[in-house]
Design a protein around this motif. Sequence first.
Motif, PDB file in Angstrom:
ATOM      1  N   GLY A 170     -20.332 -37.867 -17.621  1.00  0.00           N
ATOM      2  CA  GLY A 170     -21.087 -36.640 -17.804  1.00  0.00           C
ATOM      3  C   GLY A 170     -22.556 -36.824 -17.479  1.00  0.00           C
ATOM      4  N   GLY A 171     -23.108 -37.986 -17.826  1.00  0.00           N
ATOM      5  CA  GLY A 171     -24.495 -38.268 -17.508  1.00  0.00           C
ATOM      6  C   GLY A 171     -24.724 -38.402 -16.015  1.00  0.00           C
ATOM      7  N   ILE A 172     -23.739 -38.949 -15.320  1.00  0.00           N
ATOM      8  CA  ILE A 172     -23.842 -39.055 -13.859  1.00  0.00           C
ATOM      9  C   ILE A 172     -23.893 -37.667 -13.237  1.00  0.00           C
ATOM     10  N   ARG A 173     -23.051 -36.767 -13.741  1.00  0.00           N
ATOM     11  CA  ARG A 173     -23.058 -35.393 -13.240  1.00  0.00           C
ATOM     12  C   ARG A 173     -24.402 -34.714 -13.544  1.00  0.00           C
ATOM     13  N   LEU A 174     -24.916 -34.965 -14.728  1.00  0.00           N
ATOM     14  CA  LEU A 174     -26.207 -34.396 -15.106  1.00  0.00           C
ATOM     15  C   LEU A 174     -27.296 -34.820 -14.137  1.00  0.00           C
ATOM     16  N   ARG A 175     -27.393 -36.110 -13.871  1.00  0.00           N
ATOM     17  CA  ARG A 175     -28.445 -36.601 -12.976  1.00  0.00           C
ATOM     18  C   ARG A 175     -28.199 -36.161 -11.538  1.00  0.00           C
ATOM     19  N   ALA A 176     -26.925 -35.988 -11.172  1.00  0.00           N
ATOM     20  CA  ALA A 176     -26.608 -35.568  -9.804  1.00  0.00           C
ATOM     21  C   ALA A 176     -27.104 -34.154  -9.532  1.00  0.00           C
ATOM     22  N   VAL A 177     -26.874 -33.238 -10.470  1.00  0.00           N
ATOM     23  CA  VAL A 177     -27.286 -31.848 -10.233  1.00  0.00           C
ATOM     24  C   VAL A 177     -28.802 -31.707 -10.294  1.00  0.00           C
ATOM     25  N   GLY A 178     -29.480 -32.654 -10.961  1.00  0.00           N
ATOM     26  CA  GLY A 178     -30.928 -32.603 -11.014  1.00  0.00           C
ATOM     27  C   GLY A 178     -31.601 -33.259  -9.823  1.00  0.00           C
ATOM     28  N   GLU A 179     -30.918 -34.212  -9.203  1.00  0.00           N
ATOM     29  CA  GLU A 179     -31.495 -34.926  -8.063  1.00  0.00           C
ATOM     30  C   GLU A 179     -31.101 -34.289  -6.728  1.00  0.00           C
ATOM     31  N   SER A 180     -29.819 -33.973  -6.562  1.00  0.00           N
ATOM     32  CA  SER A 180     -29.344 -33.409  -5.295  1.00  0.00           C
ATOM     33  C   SER A 180     -28.190 -32.449  -5.570  1.00  0.00           C
ATOM     34  N   PRO A 181     -28.511 -31.211  -5.949  1.00  0.00           N
ATOM     35  CA  PRO A 181     -27.444 -30.265  -6.301  1.00  0.00           C
ATOM     36  C   PRO A 181     -26.477 -29.987  -5.152  1.00  0.00           C
ATOM     37  N   ARG A 182     -26.964 -29.993  -3.919  1.00  0.00           N
ATOM     38  CA  ARG A 182     -26.079 -29.706  -2.797  1.00  0.00           C
ATOM     39  C   ARG A 182     -25.071 -30.847  -2.593  1.00  0.00           C
ATOM     40  N   ALA A 183     -25.543 -32.079  -2.735  1.00  0.00           N
ATOM     41  CA  ALA A 183     -24.619 -33.208  -2.632  1.00  0.00           C
ATOM     42  C   ALA A 183     -23.621 -33.197  -3.786  1.00  0.00           C
ATOM     43  N   ALA A 184     -24.096 -32.841  -4.984  1.00  0.00           N
ATOM     44  CA  ALA A 184     -23.204 -32.758  -6.137  1.00  0.00           C
ATOM     45  C   ALA A 184     -22.152 -31.675  -5.915  1.00  0.00           C
ATOM     46  N   PHE A 185     -22.570 -30.550  -5.355  1.00  0.00           N
ATOM     47  CA  PHE A 185     -21.629 -29.456  -5.065  1.00  0.00           C
ATOM     48  C   PHE A 185     -20.592 -29.901  -4.036  1.00  0.00           C
ATOM     49  N   GLY A 186     -21.034 -30.697  -3.074  1.00  0.00           N
ATOM     50  CA  GLY A 186     -20.116 -31.196  -2.064  1.00  0.00           C
ATOM     51  C   GLY A 186     -19.059 -32.121  -2.642  1.00  0.00           C
ATOM     52  N   ARG A 187     -19.348 -32.718  -3.790  1.00  0.00           N
ATOM     53  CA  ARG A 187     -18.379 -33.599  -4.457  1.00  0.00           C
ATOM     54  C   ARG A 187     -17.563 -32.859  -5.507  1.00  0.00           C
ATOM     55  N   GLY A 188     -17.666 -31.553  -5.506  1.00  0.00           N
ATOM     56  CA  GLY A 188     -16.818 -30.751  -6.391  1.00  0.00           C
ATOM     57  C   GLY A 188     -17.413 -30.440  -7.750  1.00  0.00           C
ATOM     58  N   ILE A 189     -18.689 -30.742  -7.966  1.00  0.00           N
ATOM     59  CA  ILE A 189     -19.333 -30.453  -9.241  1.00  0.00           C
ATOM     60  C   ILE A 189     -19.815 -29.003  -9.248  1.00  0.00           C
ATOM     61  N   ARG A 190     -19.510 -28.282 -10.295  1.00  0.00           N
ATOM     62  CA  ARG A 190     -19.955 -26.891 -10.425  1.00  0.00           C
ATOM     63  C   ARG A 190     -21.403 -26.908 -10.916  1.00  0.00           C
ATOM     64  N   VAL A 191     -22.309 -26.932  -9.982  1.00  0.00           N
ATOM     65  CA  VAL A 191     -23.719 -27.176 -10.273  1.00  0.00           C
ATOM     66  C   VAL A 191     -24.282 -26.159 -11.252  1.00  0.00           C
ATOM     67  N   ARG A 192     -24.068 -24.892 -10.995  1.00  0.00           N
ATOM     68  CA  ARG A 192     -24.638 -23.861 -11.858  1.00  0.00           C
ATOM     69  C   ARG A 192     -24.115 -23.958 -13.284  1.00  0.00           C
ATOM     70  N   LEU A 193     -22.827 -24.200 -13.421  1.00  0.00           N
ATOM     71  CA  LEU A 193     -22.233 -24.299 -14.758  1.00  0.00           C
ATOM     72  C   LEU A 193     -22.773 -25.517 -15.501  1.00  0.00           C
ATOM     73  N   VAL A 194     -22.877 -26.645 -14.798  1.00  0.00           N
ATOM     74  CA  VAL A 194     -23.415 -27.854 -15.426  1.00  0.00           C
ATOM     75  C   VAL A 194     -24.859 -27.620 -15.870  1.00  0.00           C
ATOM     76  N   ARG A 195     -25.648 -26.991 -15.012  1.00  0.00           N
ATOM     77  CA  ARG A 195     -27.033 -26.708 -15.373  1.00  0.00           C
ATOM     78  C   ARG A 195     -27.111 -25.798 -16.597  1.00  0.00           C
ATOM     79  N   LEU A 196     -26.269 -24.776 -16.643  1.00  0.00           N
ATOM     80  CA  LEU A 196     -26.287 -23.864 -17.784  1.00  0.00           C
ATOM     81  C   LEU A 196     -25.891 -24.582 -19.067  1.00  0.00           C
ATOM     82  N   CYS A 197     -24.889 -25.454 -18.983  1.00  0.00           N
ATOM     83  CA  CYS A 197     -24.438 -26.190 -20.169  1.00  0.00           C
ATOM     84  C   CYS A 197     -25.549 -27.068 -20.726  1.00  0.00           C
ATOM     85  N   TYR A 198     -26.279 -27.753 -19.860  1.00  0.00           N
ATOM     86  CA  TYR A 198     -27.354 -28.614 -20.344  1.00  0.00           C
ATOM     87  C   TYR A 198     -28.570 -27.804 -20.770  1.00  0.00           C
TER      88      TYR A 198
END
Length: 335
Positions: A170-198
């Motif tokens: 979960g921490g990896i996903r957190l740092r991913a959406v904060g550093e490179s949201p487009r790359a995180a999205f490309g790996r299947g992470i729901r960037v907006r939802l993760v950002r809202l949760c945090y």
Amino acid sequence: MNGMTDAIALALAAVLMAGAPLVLATLGETLTEKAGIINLSLDGSILLAAMAAFAVSATFDSPWLGVAAGMAVGAAMAGALGVIGIYLGQSQLAVGFILTLLARDLAYFLGHGFSRQPGPDLGVWTIPGLGEVALIGPVFGPIFGSRSPVVHLSLAAIFLCWWWMYRTEGGIRLRAVGESPRAAFGRGIRVRLVRLCYCLAGGALVGMAGAAYSLAVKPGWGRPQGCEGAGWIVLAIVIFGGWHPVRAALGAFFFAALQVSGIYLQDIFPSIPAPVFQVAPFPMMILTLLAANLGRAGRVQDMIRRHPFLKRLSQGWSIDPPAALGQDFDPRKGL
């Protein structure tokens, strides 16, 4: 010698108590900003959460229900910022600033009926047998033995935030959406939802900080409450801590130490007006933040490269923000 030890223990306990709400709010904002969201509503959120926590606590005679109310208010404020900033694409800075002004006025308006009224507080938690432990008991017993729950919770929160951010997926996903949201999205992470949760999680910690002020640090509600301006200093502490939970927490305790030292200095120098010592921690923290930022100057960087010790020190205390901090992300625009 015992008198000196007791005085030091008392001062450290005061720093822990004064720093506990700052630590909680700082950790909350660190989580939020690590996800790429800037929450400027902290100051208003802390005030509104403090009011709600005391009002609910006094109404239902349950301080822990008050803490839950404070956390709910903090999460709701952050949620409003998240929905408007993340999903509607509006300026995070503008929305946060408006929310903090709105929350501050709401806190004093809605809390008028509870002003200067007695109410329950969180009391203390006692660690059984700590004072009897050989060697460390006489030192740590007076500091941690019987303290407000917010002190223990803030210390536990430091470890939990560090562990979550750097030791879990979960921490990896957190740092991913904060550093490179487009790359995180490309790996299947729901960037907006993760950002809202945090955003919600960070807001809940900020709300807990507000509850700590009205139910532990300065039990009660009134104007002034005593936590005005805390949200702004938390934003500075997050930068000072380099968006790292442990370093940010140390920054919060450093500011608390400045506040506590002002109380002691006021007794030593009674001829100096009391407001001088009350205001002094704020410019001191700003100067410390400026000094930390000097490390990014060209001359300072050259000096750091020439001295291995300074190079190691600078690497251990970097203040580089998350690369996508404050940037919008719209998955519909493609990769």
